[in-house]
Scaffold this motif. Sequence first.
Motif, PDB file in Angstrom:
ATOM      1  N   ALA A 204       0.823  -1.209   0.000  1.00 25.71           N
ATOM      2  CA  ALA A 204       0.000   0.000   0.000  1.00 25.71           C
ATOM      3  C   ALA A 204       0.861   1.265   0.000  1.00 25.71           C
ATOM      4  O   ALA A 204       1.980   1.276   0.508  1.00 25.71           O
ATOM      5  CB  ALA A 204      -0.905  -0.005   1.223  1.00 25.71           C
ATOM      6  N   SER A 205       0.318   2.302  -0.574  1.00 23.93           N
ATOM      7  CA  SER A 205       0.990   3.606  -0.554  1.00 23.93           C
ATOM      8  C   SER A 205       0.832   4.194   0.845  1.00 23.93           C
ATOM      9  O   SER A 205       0.006   3.731   1.625  1.00 23.93           O
ATOM     10  CB  SER A 205       0.340   4.533  -1.570  1.00 23.93           C
ATOM     11  N   PRO A 206       1.617   5.202   1.180  1.00 27.90           N
ATOM     12  CA  PRO A 206       1.500   5.808   2.512  1.00 27.90           C
ATOM     13  C   PRO A 206       0.067   6.217   2.841  1.00 27.90           C
ATOM     14  O   PRO A 206      -0.417   5.954   3.948  1.00 27.90           O
ATOM     15  CB  PRO A 206       2.414   7.027   2.404  1.00 27.90           C
ATOM     16  N   ASP A 207      -0.598   6.833   1.884  1.00 29.12           N
ATOM     17  CA  ASP A 207      -1.982   7.244   2.117  1.00 29.12           C
ATOM     18  C   ASP A 207      -2.863   6.043   2.427  1.00 29.12           C
ATOM     19  O   ASP A 207      -3.659   6.053   3.367  1.00 29.12           O
ATOM     20  CB  ASP A 207      -2.550   7.950   0.870  1.00 29.12           C
ATOM     21  N   GLU A 208      -2.694   5.016   1.591  1.00 28.36           N
ATOM     22  CA  GLU A 208      -3.506   3.821   1.767  1.00 28.36           C
ATOM     23  C   GLU A 208      -3.202   3.159   3.111  1.00 28.36           C
ATOM     24  O   GLU A 208      -4.092   2.659   3.785  1.00 28.36           O
ATOM     25  CB  GLU A 208      -3.249   2.829   0.633  1.00 28.36           C
ATOM     26  N   LEU A 209      -1.948   3.181   3.466  1.00 29.86           N
ATOM     27  CA  LEU A 209      -1.544   2.585   4.731  1.00 29.86           C
ATOM     28  C   LEU A 209      -2.215   3.309   5.893  1.00 29.86           C
ATOM     29  O   LEU A 209      -2.686   2.689   6.845  1.00 29.86           O
ATOM     30  CB  LEU A 209      -0.012   2.666   4.861  1.00 29.86           C
ATOM     31  N   ALA A 210      -2.269   4.619   5.775  1.00 28.29           N
ATOM     32  CA  ALA A 210      -2.921   5.414   6.810  1.00 28.29           C
ATOM     33  C   ALA A 210      -4.391   5.013   6.919  1.00 28.29           C
ATOM     34  O   ALA A 210      -4.914   4.795   8.011  1.00 28.29           O
ATOM     35  CB  ALA A 210      -2.795   6.901   6.487  1.00 28.29           C
ATOM     36  N   GLU A 211      -5.015   4.891   5.745  1.00 27.29           N
ATOM     37  CA  GLU A 211      -6.428   4.506   5.768  1.00 27.29           C
ATOM     38  C   GLU A 211      -6.592   3.100   6.331  1.00 27.29           C
ATOM     39  O   GLU A 211      -7.503   2.829   7.107  1.00 27.29           O
ATOM     40  CB  GLU A 211      -7.016   4.573   4.353  1.00 27.29           C
TER      41      GLU A 211
ATOM     42  N   PRO B 227     -13.117  -4.328   7.368  1.00 26.23           N
ATOM     43  CA  PRO B 227     -14.533  -4.405   7.009  1.00 26.23           C
ATOM     44  C   PRO B 227     -14.702  -4.322   5.502  1.00 26.23           C
ATOM     45  O   PRO B 227     -14.006  -3.552   4.833  1.00 26.23           O
ATOM     46  CB  PRO B 227     -15.135  -3.184   7.705  1.00 26.23           C
ATOM     47  N   LEU B 228     -15.619  -5.114   4.988  1.00 23.01           N
ATOM     48  CA  LEU B 228     -15.742  -5.224   3.549  1.00 23.01           C
ATOM     49  C   LEU B 228     -15.999  -3.875   2.881  1.00 23.01           C
ATOM     50  O   LEU B 228     -15.415  -3.560   1.847  1.00 23.01           O
ATOM     51  CB  LEU B 228     -16.864  -6.203   3.180  1.00 23.01           C
ATOM     52  N   ALA B 229     -16.869  -3.084   3.504  1.00 24.32           N
ATOM     53  CA  ALA B 229     -17.199  -1.787   2.921  1.00 24.32           C
ATOM     54  C   ALA B 229     -15.940  -0.956   2.735  1.00 24.32           C
ATOM     55  O   ALA B 229     -15.708  -0.369   1.669  1.00 24.32           O
ATOM     56  CB  ALA B 229     -18.205  -1.053   3.794  1.00 24.32           C
ATOM     57  N   ASP B 230     -15.106  -0.923   3.780  1.00 26.96           N
ATOM     58  CA  ASP B 230     -13.858  -0.168   3.685  1.00 26.96           C
ATOM     59  C   ASP B 230     -12.942  -0.755   2.628  1.00 26.96           C
ATOM     60  O   ASP B 230     -12.314  -0.040   1.854  1.00 26.96           O
ATOM     61  CB  ASP B 230     -13.146  -0.175   5.040  1.00 26.96           C
ATOM     62  N   PHE B 231     -12.904  -2.074   2.631  1.00 26.56           N
ATOM     63  CA  PHE B 231     -12.028  -2.754   1.678  1.00 26.56           C
ATOM     64  C   PHE B 231     -12.443  -2.440   0.249  1.00 26.56           C
ATOM     65  O   PHE B 231     -11.615  -2.084  -0.590  1.00 26.56           O
ATOM     66  CB  PHE B 231     -12.083  -4.263   1.938  1.00 26.56           C
TER      67      PHE B 231
ATOM     68  N   SER C  47     -11.902   0.530  -4.801  1.00 26.68           N
ATOM     69  CA  SER C  47     -12.484   1.353  -5.860  1.00 26.68           C
ATOM     70  C   SER C  47     -11.688   2.642  -6.051  1.00 26.68           C
ATOM     71  O   SER C  47     -11.760   3.267  -7.097  1.00 26.68           O
ATOM     72  CB  SER C  47     -13.946   1.669  -5.546  1.00 26.68           C
ATOM     73  N   LYS C  48     -10.920   3.014  -5.029  1.00 24.50           N
ATOM     74  CA  LYS C  48     -10.114   4.227  -5.174  1.00 24.50           C
ATOM     75  C   LYS C  48      -8.717   3.931  -5.687  1.00 24.50           C
ATOM     76  O   LYS C  48      -8.040   4.828  -6.194  1.00 24.50           O
ATOM     77  CB  LYS C  48     -10.011   4.959  -3.817  1.00 24.50           C
ATOM     78  N   SER C  49      -8.307   2.685  -5.525  1.00 27.64           N
ATOM     79  CA  SER C  49      -6.907   2.396  -5.818  1.00 27.64           C
ATOM     80  C   SER C  49      -6.712   1.233  -6.785  1.00 27.64           C
ATOM     81  O   SER C  49      -6.784   0.077  -6.397  1.00 27.64           O
ATOM     82  CB  SER C  49      -6.180   2.076  -4.513  1.00 27.64           C
ATOM     83  N   PRO C  50      -6.467   1.562  -8.037  1.00 30.38           N
ATOM     84  CA  PRO C  50      -6.165   0.511  -9.009  1.00 30.38           C
ATOM     85  C   PRO C  50      -4.972  -0.325  -8.566  1.00 30.38           C
ATOM     86  O   PRO C  50      -4.940  -1.534  -8.771  1.00 30.38           O
ATOM     87  CB  PRO C  50      -5.838   1.296 -10.278  1.00 30.38           C
ATOM     88  N   LYS C  51      -4.019   0.323  -7.926  1.00 30.08           N
ATOM     89  CA  LYS C  51      -2.833  -0.392  -7.462  1.00 30.08           C
ATOM     90  C   LYS C  51      -3.221  -1.523  -6.505  1.00 30.08           C
ATOM     91  O   LYS C  51      -2.792  -2.668  -6.655  1.00 30.08           O
ATOM     92  CB  LYS C  51      -1.889   0.593  -6.770  1.00 30.08           C
TER      93      LYS C  51
END
Lengths: 255, 255
Positions: free
Chosen positions: B32-39, B123-127, B132-136
């Motif tokens: 994950a990217s730093p942003d994604e990691l934070a999330e 949680p699935l919703a978050d996942f 949906s935000k991150s193609p990576k």
Amino acid sequence: MTSKSTVRTLGEQPESHCQDCALFSLCFAQEASPDELAELNRVLKRRQPIERNQHLFHGGQSLKSVTVVRSGSVKGYQLSQEGDEIVTGFYLPGEIIGLDGLANEVHPGFAVALEDSRTCEIPLADFVRMLSKSPKLNQVMLKLLSEEMTETRELLLVVGRLDAKTRVSLFLLSLSRRLARRNQDPDQFRLTMDRRDIANYLGLTIETVSRTMSAMQKAGTIEVRGKLVRILERKALEQQARQGLPEDNRIARSG
Amino acid sequence: MTSKSTVRTLGEQPESHCQDCALFSLCFAQEASPDELAELNRVLKRRQPIERNQHLFHGGQSLKSVTVVRSGSVKGYQLSQEGDEIVTGFYLPGEIIGLDGLANEVHPGFAVALEDSRTCEIPLADFVRMLSKSPKLNQVMLKLLSEEMTETRELLLVVGRLDAKTRVSLFLLSLSRRLARRNQDPDQFRLTMDRRDIANYLGLTIETVSRTMSAMQKAGTIEVRGKLVRILERKALEQQARQGLPEDNRIARSG
DNA sequence: CGGTACCTTGAGGTTACTCAAATCCAGTGG
DNA sequence: CCACTGGATTTGAGTAACCTCAAGGTACCG
């Protein structure tokens, strides 16, 4: 007949657009947005017909494109160290080949046409680009892969634990179901693969497949004449098949 | 004697962030990217320890979250119509559970802790939102799934076509390899699953698993005492295992 | 009409399964 | 610390299913 329910793009060349393809409803392209569809139409290559026994790709080859079967049928297989074929699956029109190689961008196995066939190919670079731009498409792929996963798991049960009769029953029913989805007669069809392929798919020997089919014919469940198969007693076949499949795990939805 | 070989993480609240987790290098979070990691750190739930034999989820339940094993081990299985367990896999720390349910947002099978274990849950919703935000991230998932696919295919070969000795050899080597990745001794380890689980995984009976291990012990290849296994002759084990695996398809990269 | 590849059938062997009993082991309580 | 107990594992004997090897049969193609 002038009014088809497909988007009418003035076209002289049949199937020159995905949305005109007879398989559209079976193809992952159905899930694409109009923009994506346009791009798909741009990048997608409709290959020259492939002759029977011709390979689509070889195991170990780098994944150059993702393939959708347009007509005919394709066998996927791997080779054991002894050189035995291990048939991993059969692909019918509308089914997508090559997703399992996405991880390493290398084909884990071989794909060969079982009869003269046609395919659509999406160059990998384009495919990956589309994926990277479209989470939606990504999710479609994830979904397709997780479906393929489920099927492979099922095959795992079939091949590993079930007796020959059950394996063959499941094989025939699976084929029948998939043909039905393609508006072909589910009770009478021609096997495009030979007994060896079936045996290698089910983890049996040619002889056992043959004997089993003969026995089922004697029992009146099916009729077999070479590659032609007719399902006479679907209920009996399903009964036999049920032995092996995992139960529907759905739990009572109590509040 | 004061120094145990466990990882020393400073602190009273260990692993409060993914990047501090001893498993980070094994976990998909690494990608994950730093942003994604934070999330991820925001949405991810570190569940209370799960006791041995406690279920993480049941087959048919809606997929509420995706799970990563943090410690311990987990067994995945389905039930046949007769009620037999069909073990589909074992999950070790850092491995992700639930991807195969993404297609239908329903768990196709059950997951149960083989020993006291800890997990992280997203949680699935978050996942799904993150996907949906991150193609990576999507691609990472695709890659993980296609890897799981490859493994399941391998299991397919193992279970369907190989003799008992080869199946057991492959099982032990697979476990050994995965433990090694986790810095555990690959030549001596404790099986967290019982013989029944192994048998159900390999498509054999308890007795055959037991007999096979005994024979391998007699041959000097391994040493078995209950759940403890020691690999004595890795070469012999690999030799036996090679029988079954598909050949490395890599084709000569000429030009 | 012959050839070849595919399929079917038969006989016997092998592997793993089933049923049954003995042994081992972890956890418990004395 | 030891005996006890129920579950897990191992071991044994006999059987069933599938495989191997071998021979015929059939269909397709030149």
